[in-house]
Every structure is written in structure tokens, then in C-alpha cells.
Enzyme design. Structure first.
Site, PDB file in Angstrom:
ATOM      1  N   ARG A  71      16.800  22.057 -76.227  1.00 33.61           N
ATOM      2  CA  ARG A  71      15.390  22.020 -76.635  1.00 33.61           C
ATOM      3  C   ARG A  71      15.190  22.620 -78.017  1.00 33.61           C
ATOM      4  O   ARG A  71      14.101  22.511 -78.583  1.00 33.61           O
ATOM      5  CB  ARG A  71      14.531  22.745 -75.608  1.00 33.61           C
ATOM      6  CG  ARG A  71      14.671  24.254 -75.590  1.00 33.61           C
ATOM      7  CD  ARG A  71      13.771  24.869 -74.554  1.00 33.61           C
ATOM      8  NE  ARG A  71      14.101  26.272 -74.361  1.00 33.61           N
ATOM      9  CZ  ARG A  71      13.769  26.977 -73.284  1.00 33.61           C
ATOM     10  NH1 ARG A  71      13.123  26.397 -72.303  1.00 33.61           N
ATOM     11  NH2 ARG A  71      14.104  28.244 -73.177  1.00 33.61           N
TER      12      ARG A  71
ATOM     13  N   VAL B  29       7.448  17.235 -72.363  1.00 33.23           N
ATOM     14  CA  VAL B  29       8.826  17.257 -71.858  1.00 33.23           C
ATOM     15  C   VAL B  29       9.573  18.520 -72.290  1.00 33.23           C
ATOM     16  O   VAL B  29       9.162  19.222 -73.199  1.00 33.23           O
ATOM     17  CB  VAL B  29       9.595  15.997 -72.316  1.00 33.23           C
ATOM     18  CG1 VAL B  29       8.915  14.752 -71.775  1.00 33.23           C
ATOM     19  CG2 VAL B  29       9.678  15.930 -73.842  1.00 33.23           C
ATOM     20  N   GLU B  30      10.698  18.770 -71.620  1.00 35.20           N
ATOM     21  CA  GLU B  30      11.564  19.927 -71.857  1.00 35.20           C
ATOM     22  C   GLU B  30      10.778  21.237 -71.814  1.00 35.20           C
ATOM     23  O   GLU B  30      10.969  22.130 -72.631  1.00 35.20           O
ATOM     24  CB  GLU B  30      12.330  19.779 -73.182  1.00 35.20           C
ATOM     25  CG  GLU B  30      13.373  18.672 -73.133  1.00 35.20           C
ATOM     26  CD  GLU B  30      14.300  18.654 -74.323  1.00 35.20           C
ATOM     27  OE1 GLU B  30      14.182  19.532 -75.193  1.00 35.20           O
ATOM     28  OE2 GLU B  30      15.153  17.753 -74.382  1.00 35.20           O
ATOM     29  N   GLY B  31       9.901  21.350 -70.849  1.00 39.26           N
ATOM     30  CA  GLY B  31       9.079  22.546 -70.685  1.00 39.26           C
ATOM     31  C   GLY B  31       7.697  22.320 -71.269  1.00 39.26           C
ATOM     32  O   GLY B  31       7.521  22.342 -72.486  1.00 39.26           O
TER      33      GLY B  31
END
Length: 806
Positions: A378, A500-502
Site C-alpha cells: 500500500r 481499497v487497501e484500507g
């Protein structure tokens, strides 16, 4: 005179306490001496004697080991054991994942600038540069974003083939397995260039190189798994995806309902111990076209085939898409951005244990795998995507604002537009600086989970702001979709990157400060570990040792914060001299303030701070903007302090440090324990808040930098795809500004002669009349006509026949 001496003594005492990590005994002794001086000078009266009595009591309570352990440490330990909220295994894995780096320096209140400034400047190898200049340039030339998103709803077959054959899915795979083995910085540069051309193509390339099967295999896979899958992934024979999110478990990964039941079944003609999988996933990028699924699920062993425990935890496995029971192929439509994304599910899918990533030994370690590798991925893909959007907006909006004229003036010279241009340029500079620093850390072997979370969350939010500003400046030119629109799809896709990705809300309010406090604080983990000990005597000994160090650390940071606040940063050291020294000093000041406030919050709120998400979010803001400012200053030093970029540095630092100030003030204003809040304000802002946002003069300088070609402007947008020629949608802008700069001196000459165009005549006829009366020569006339034509081509939008909407 006496007052001046005492004031100097007070400041000197603060300076000593602020810059020397002294024990609590020494602290109390210094306070006692200072108080006795006040009493002897007759300046404190009865208050001085009361204060001396309190200091004596504190010395007895804290300075005598046995008294302190039986009273203070024992009481606080009991309180922490009761107040400390239970930590789930997924939370524990997240806290323990990755490493700490510059975030720990900022968090602990006394950053060692040598750590940052001595880290290498990011550089591309010859192979990496050749790849960017070769295959990446060719790929960008193949991409037609309108065709991808509107007509094909996919990359073209030729593009898919080119991506597979040229190793775009193999950037993180070692050369020994047929991959490219690129640095994190090179990986980021590739994503930036592709993203400036097509978001759908960028996402397609991002996913196999981020949190996916290749990343997990490299870190945890068995030799057999690596030897089989990595060459196939590198050649593009297998297309990977990773399936984590489902309808019932998103951010709360510990609630994954997908299961793998340990059982025996016949597999390849033999009775085999394996897992019977059932799952339902959604939002899986590349899922509809994947040939191998990375899958996360919860393993249970009800028949105890593997041991005594029944609940074995979250586990990751690789499942070929052709395995019986696997269903995929349907697609989601993520805001009309045509990257492959969709649901998949499996019903009674049997897999052998050696399909688990890392084999049987890695059962139950899946969540730790994911958060550890997420701490890397990330920090690359989405920050690169954000920086690319910033550079694209900087290039196109600055150019558009220069060639587009209203009231016979470039719109970029209107003050309202200047404000938007300044934000676009400044935030882009911050984004690019942060990408460079974060990938540098990754290439040094760090896995800075907190810093990559900061990079993902704040850079995607900056992208949102920059693209919104760019759309405002472009107006209808940005709104009307079509083959000539270079902003609309980026604008549409922003929520994808935010989510996305947190998800950004979760990352800000729960992860950055929560994980940062646990990982970066020098004593907090020791105190929590002591509180978890079962042996009472051993627990008190360990806790007392950590607590005393913690209190001395807190007092030092509090003294430093007050000293720096009282002196306006005059006594703060800076590792450099010159116009940026003040920003280094402000980071030092706010780092101490942040650390002192964080400690006061942890000591007074304890476990309940976990539920104060707004407070935690403001702490995240403060830490994040300290990191972003550090990145800007590091980049400026790495680039040998280019004079032409000083306006970018000033704007970026003033903007970011103002956000730090406001975040800390927001914590104080909303802190639930008001006496503690008053103490925080006295420590951090004893003379009030004085930092301001960039002023109009600096805003004007920033806007000028964007609308006028220069080396600094070129450096700011370096790394995106910049095709030349009128046939290219952004090339038209570059062509138009080149002709505009040639035409403007001619137009000024005509204006001085009293020749100003009005629509009374067609433009070509007006030009012809000026040539006829010798006001223009033929070359000048041609330049004006070409410029007018080029500007019109650059500002025009697409339209379509009515039946295309059928």
C-alpha cells in the site's frame, strides 16, 4: 532585574530538561532547587512552601523504589489491567506487522535528522530506466482510455498480450524466476506512467505486483510453490488475484465467514488430508479473468486430524480457478472504470494441505501474512496512482489555464483560479515527495506499516482535492466525456482508490495512531506486556521499570514542547541553514508537542482512547503531516536545493505545518478531560497559534509556476506519459501553449497599434486586412492563425449522434 534572572533560570531549566533524558529523581531535584531559589528570593510566598511540600511528597512516592512499587506502580498496574481493552489476534497481528522508521523518530519527540537526510536519494537502475523508456512507453501509446472504458469495457486483446509478454506482472518477481526484480521506486515509476494514461490499465498492472500471490509466495511460500508458480506468473501464463473481502467481512477481517474444514478425501487417486473450502468473495480485482486465486479463509479442525485445537485461524492458500467447485467470471462495474473486478465463490472445494501458502506450518498465520505484506504494497501502488493524477492535473490544468482566455486574459491569471492552481501544484509536490521517501524506505528493507498507511490515506485524499480543483478550472471541458477528455475518468475513479487497501476513514481514525502508538512508543509495549504477566511480583518489577522510563520520557517531551512554544522555536536546532531551516525547527517543535500530548492521552484515557476515534484521527493527521513535511524537505535537499522550486517547498511546508497545528488544537478543544486539555494547551500553545496558510503572494507564485513553461514545472510533472502531436489528447495542449507563447508578442504589438480583434469580422478576414495594411507580415499572420486553431482544438469537447445513446 531579579525577574529577568529568574526567567532566564526558568528557560535554562526547561532547556536542560528538554534536551537531556534525565531520571525522575533528577527531575524532582531540579524542580526543588528552582522552588527554593524562588522562596529565598521572596517571590513565591506560601505558594512556594506548598510547592516544596508537594515536590517532597512526589519524591517520597516516586523516588524511593519500594514505596513507589507498592503504591504508584501497583495501583497503576491494577488500573491498566482493568481498563486495557482485550486485543483480538487480528489486532495483535496488525500491531506487530512491519517495522518502524522515521515514524518512530517523529512519534518520540526528538527526531534524529541524520536518519532521514542520510538515506539515499531514489535512483533507477539502467535496466529500470530502459524499461520505462521502452515497454512502458510503448504500452502507454497502445492505451486508448475511451476505447477501454466506453467501447471494449476491457483492455484490448493486443494490450493484454503485450502486458503478459513484457513482464508487467513480474516487477516484484526475482530474475531467477524470470521476473524483472525491480526496486519499489521503479515499480512506483511504472505505475505512475501507466496511470497517467489509463487508470484501468494501471490497476490491471498494480494488483499482481501488490498484495497478491507473488508477494505472498516470495515471503512465505515453500520452494516447491515458488518453483511452480513464480515462473508462470512472470511469463503471464497465470493471472493472479487475491480474494479477501466478502459480503459479511470487509474491514473486520477477523469476522471472515469463509471456512476450510480439515478432512480426508480422495485426491488424485489417494486418500488425502486437506481442506474442504466454502467461500463467497466480492470486489476481487482480476477475479473474472484469474487463473489462480489467492484465498483467505478460516480453518477449523473439528475431527482433530491435525492436533488438539479446533479453531486454527485465518489461513491463505492458492487455488487454481479450474478446481471443481470454483465459480468466477461475473463482473462488477466500479464506476465505469473497466478493470476486471468481480465476485467469486466456492462450494465444497477440496484442496490438499500443500496448496496452503507455506504449507501446513502456515495454517493460522494468514492474517499476519496479509498485514505484513500490505505494509509494503500500500506504500507503492495507490500513492503512485495518486501522484500520477496530481502530475496529470498539474500539466493539463496549468496548460489549459494558460491557453484558455476569457476577457482577453488567461484564466490562470484570475485570483480565484490561482488558488486552485496553487493547491494542485503544492499537493502534487507533496505527493511526489512522499512517494520518493516512502519507496526509499521500502528499498532499504523497511516495512513501515504506519508510514505506508499514511501515504495511502493522505495521498489518495490529496488526489481527490487535486482532481476536483482541476475539474473546477476546466469547467465544461472536464465534464463532457469522450475521446478527447483526459480528466473525467480519473475523476470518476477517485472513490475506488479511497476505498481499497484500507478504507480511508478506517485508516485515519483507527489504524495510523493506534498502530503508531503501539509500534513507535518506546515503552508502551513493555507496559502492556508487564500487565499481561501472571506472576504478580515479576509484573510489578517489569511495569515499574517501564513506567519510570515512560514518565521521564513524557516530562522531557513536555518540557521541550513548552520551551519551543515559549520561544517561538528560536532554541530549536535545525540540521540545515537557509530558508528551510524554520520548517525543520517547526517539525522538531511539533514532534515534541505531539509526543507529550499522545502520552497525556494514553496515561489519562487508557484503553478508552481506542474508542475515541475522532481524537485518534486528529493524532493521525498531526503525525501524517509531520511525515509529509519531512518528505518535502528531504526531496529539496536531495535535489540540491533548486532555487526554482523554493515556492513549492514554502507552500507545501506552510500548508502541512498549519494542518499539524490545527490537528493538535482540535485534540485540545475536544479532549474529554478538560483539566488535561488545559495542561496540553499550556504546554503546546503557551503563546497561542501563529502558523498560517500560504498567503496570496505565494499563491500567485505557485500559479505562475504552473502556467508558464520552466525547468521547475517540467521537474514537477516528470514521470507521466507526455506524448507530442496534435493527434494526442494531451499533446494538443502542449501544441497549443507552444503556439500561444509565439502568438502573444504579436498580439501585444497589435494592441499597442490599436488593433484588437472583435467578432464584427471573421478572424481570418481580420488577419488578412492587417496583412494588407502592413500591420502584420505573412509569417506573423500564419502564427496567429495556427495558434487560434490549436487553442480551439485544445478546448473543444466531444459530441455524439443521438442514436448512440439508444
Amino acid at each position: 532585574m531579579l525577574w529577568i534572572l529568574l526567567l532566564l533560570m526558568f528557560v535554562g531549566t526547561l532547556y536542560l530538561l528538554a534536551n537531556a533524558r534525565l531520571s525522575l529523581h533528577v527531575w524532582l531535584g531540579i524542580l526543588a532547587v528552582f522552588d527554593i531559589v524562588l522562596i529565598m528570593a521572596g517571590m513565591s510566598g506560601i505558594i512556594g512552601f506548598i510547592l516544596l511540600l508537594l515536590i517532597t511528597m512526589f519524591f517520597v512516592l516516586f523516588g524511593i523504589d519500594e514505596v513507589r512499587k507498592k503504591t504508584v506502580s501497583s495501583v497503576i498496574l491494577n488500573y491498566i489491567r482493568k481498563a486495557l481493552p482485550p486485543m483480538s489476534q487480528t489486532e495483535r497481528d496488525a500491531v506487530e506487522a512491519g517495522t518502524v522508521w522515521w515514524d518512530a523518530e517523529l512519534f518520540q519527540g526528538k527526531p534524529d535528522w541524520n536518519i532521514l537526510l542520510s538515506s539515499p536519494k531514489p535512483q533507477l537502475s539502467e535496466d529500470e530506466q530502459a524499461y520505462l523508456d521502452g515497454p512502458v512507453e510503448v504500452l502507454c501509446g497502445m492505451l486508448d482510455d475511451w476505447q477501454i472504458n466506453h467501447e471494449l469495457r476491457d483492455l484490448s486483446p493486443e494490450t493484454w498480450d503485450f502486458i503478459k509478454k513484457n513482464g508487467f506482472f513480474a516487477m516484484i518477481i526475482p530474475k531467477s524466476y524470470g521476473g524483472l526484480e525491480f526496486s519499489a521506486y521503479a515499480h512506483s515509476c511504472v505505475i505512475q506512467k501507466i496511470a497517467s494514461r489509463s487508470g484501468a490499465a494501471a490497476v490491471t498492472v498494480m494488483v499482481p505486483n501488490s498484495l497478491g500471490p507473488a508477494e505472498l509466495l516470495l515471503a512465505y511460500g515453500t520452494d516447491e510453490q515458488k518453483d511452480y508458480y513464480l515462473p508462470r506468473l512472470a511469463r503471464g501464463e497465470d493471472i493472479p488475484c487475491f480474494a479477501l473481502t466478502g459480503p459479511d467481512a470487509g474491514s473486520d477481517a477477523g469476522a471472515i465467514p469463509d471456512t476450510g474444514i480439515v478432512c480426508k478425501q480422495e485426491f488424485n487417486g489417494q486418500e488425502t488430508v486437506g481442506l474442504l473450502l466454502n467461500w463467497e468473495k466480492r470486489y476481487i480485482t482480476l477475479g473474472p479473468v484469474a487463473t489462480v486465486l489467492g484465498l483467505a479463509f478460516h480453518v477449523y479442525d473439528p475431527d482433530h486430524l491435525l492436533g488438539e485445537e479446533e479453531d486454527l485461524g485465518i489461513t491463505c492458500a492458492l487455488v487454481p480457478a479450474g478446481t471443481p467447485g470454483v465459480e468466477l467470471g461475473r463482473r462488477h462495474d466500479p464506476l465505469n472504470i473497466a478493470f476486471q473486478n468481480g465476485p467469486n465463490w466456492g462450494r465444497d472445494v477440496f484442496i490438499p494441505l500443500d496448496w496452503i501458502i507455506g504449507g501446513q506450518a502456515q495454517i493460522g498465520k494468514g492474517w499476519r501474512m496479509l498485514v505484513e505484506r500490505l505494509s509494503i504494497g500500500r506504500g507503492i501502488s495507490l500513492p503512485a496512482l495518486s501522484a500520477a493524477a496530481g502530475k496529470l492535473c498539474t500539466d493539463t490544468t496549468g496548460t489549459y489555464a494558460r491557453v484558455r482566455k476569457q476577457f482577453r486574459t488567461s484564466i490562470g491569471r484570475f485570483e480565484g483560479v490561482e488558488e486552485a492552481l496553487a493547491r494542485i501544484g503544492g499537493l502534487t509536490y507533496i505527493m511526489d515527495s512522499t512517494v520518493k521517501l516512502t519507496t526509499t524506505a521500502l528499498d532499504q528493507g523497511e516495512k513501515p506499516a504506519v508510514l505506508t498507511a499514511i501515504a495511502k490515506r493522505y495521498l489518495t485524499e490529496f488526489m481527490r482535492q487535486v482532481v476536483n480543483d482541476a475539474m473546477d478550472v476546466h469547467g465544461g471541458r472536464g465534464i463532457c466525456l469522450g475521446p478527447s477528455n483526459y480528466l473525467g475518468r480519473t475523476y470518476q475513479s477517485i472513490p475506488v482508490a479511497i476505498t481499497v487497501e484500507g478504507a480511508n476513514i478506517l485508516t485515519r481514525s483507527m489504524i495510523i495512531f493506534g498502530q503508531g502508538a503501539m509500534r513507535c512508543h518506546p515503552y508502551l509495549q513493555d507496559e502492556i506486556a508487564a500487565a499481561s504477566m501472571t506472576d504478580r511480583k515479576q509484573a510489578i518489577e517489569a511495569f515499574d521499570k517501564a513506567l519510570m522510563s515512560h514518565l521521564a520520557y513524557t516530562y522531557a517531551n513536555a518540557s521541550r514542547a513548552m520551551l519551543y512554544g515559549l520561544t517561538g522555536g528560536l532554541l530549536v536546532d535545525s540540521p540545515v541553514e537557509g530558508p528551510t531551516a524554520r520548517y525543520f525547527k517547526q517539525i522538531n517543535r511539533f514532534s515534541a508537542a505531539f509526543s507529550a500530548m499522545a502520552d497525556l492521552s494514553l496515561l489519562t484515557l487508557g484503553g478508552s482512547l481506542k474508542r475515541k476515534e475522532s481524537i485518534s484521527g486528529r493524532f493521525a493527521d498531526a503525525l501524517a503531516y509531520l511525515y509529509l513535511t519531512s518528505a518535502v524537505l528531504k526531496r529539496y535537499e536531495d535535489d540540491n536545493r533548486p532555487a526554482g522550486e523554493l515556492a513549492l517547498v514554502h507552500w507545501s511546508c506552510q500548508f502541512s505545518l498549519y494542518q499539524v497545528q490545527q490537528a493538535l488544537d482540535g485534540i485540545i478543544r475536544n479532549f474529554p478531560l478538560r483539566p488535561v486539555a488545559w495542561k496540553m494547551r499550556a504546554l503546546v500553545f503557551p503563546l497561542g497559534r501563529h502558523l498560517k496558510l500560504p498567503d496570496d503572494r505565494l499563491t500567485h507564485q505557485m500559479a505562475e509556476l504552473l502556467i508558464e513553461p520552466s525547468e521547475s514545472r517540467s521537474h514537477l510533472v516528470e514521470g507521466i506519459y507526455q506524448p507530442e502531436g496534435e493527434a494526442e489528447i494531451t499533446g494538443r495542449l502542449h501544441h497549443a501553449i507552444a503556439l500561444t507563447l509565439q502568438a502573444e508578442p504579436i498580439e501585444r504589438k497589435l494592441k499597442e497599434q490599436g488593433n484588437v480583434y472583435t467578432p464584427a469580422l471573421p478572424y481570418d478576414e481580420w488577419i488578412a486586412s492587417l496583412v494588407a495594411n502592413s500591420s502584420l507580415n505573412a509569417e506573423e499572420a500564419g502564427t496567429l492563425q495556427q495558434a487560434r486553431k490549436a487553442i480551439r482544438a485544445a478546448v473543444m469537447v466531444d459530441d455524439f449522434p443521438a442514436d448512440e445513446w439508444g
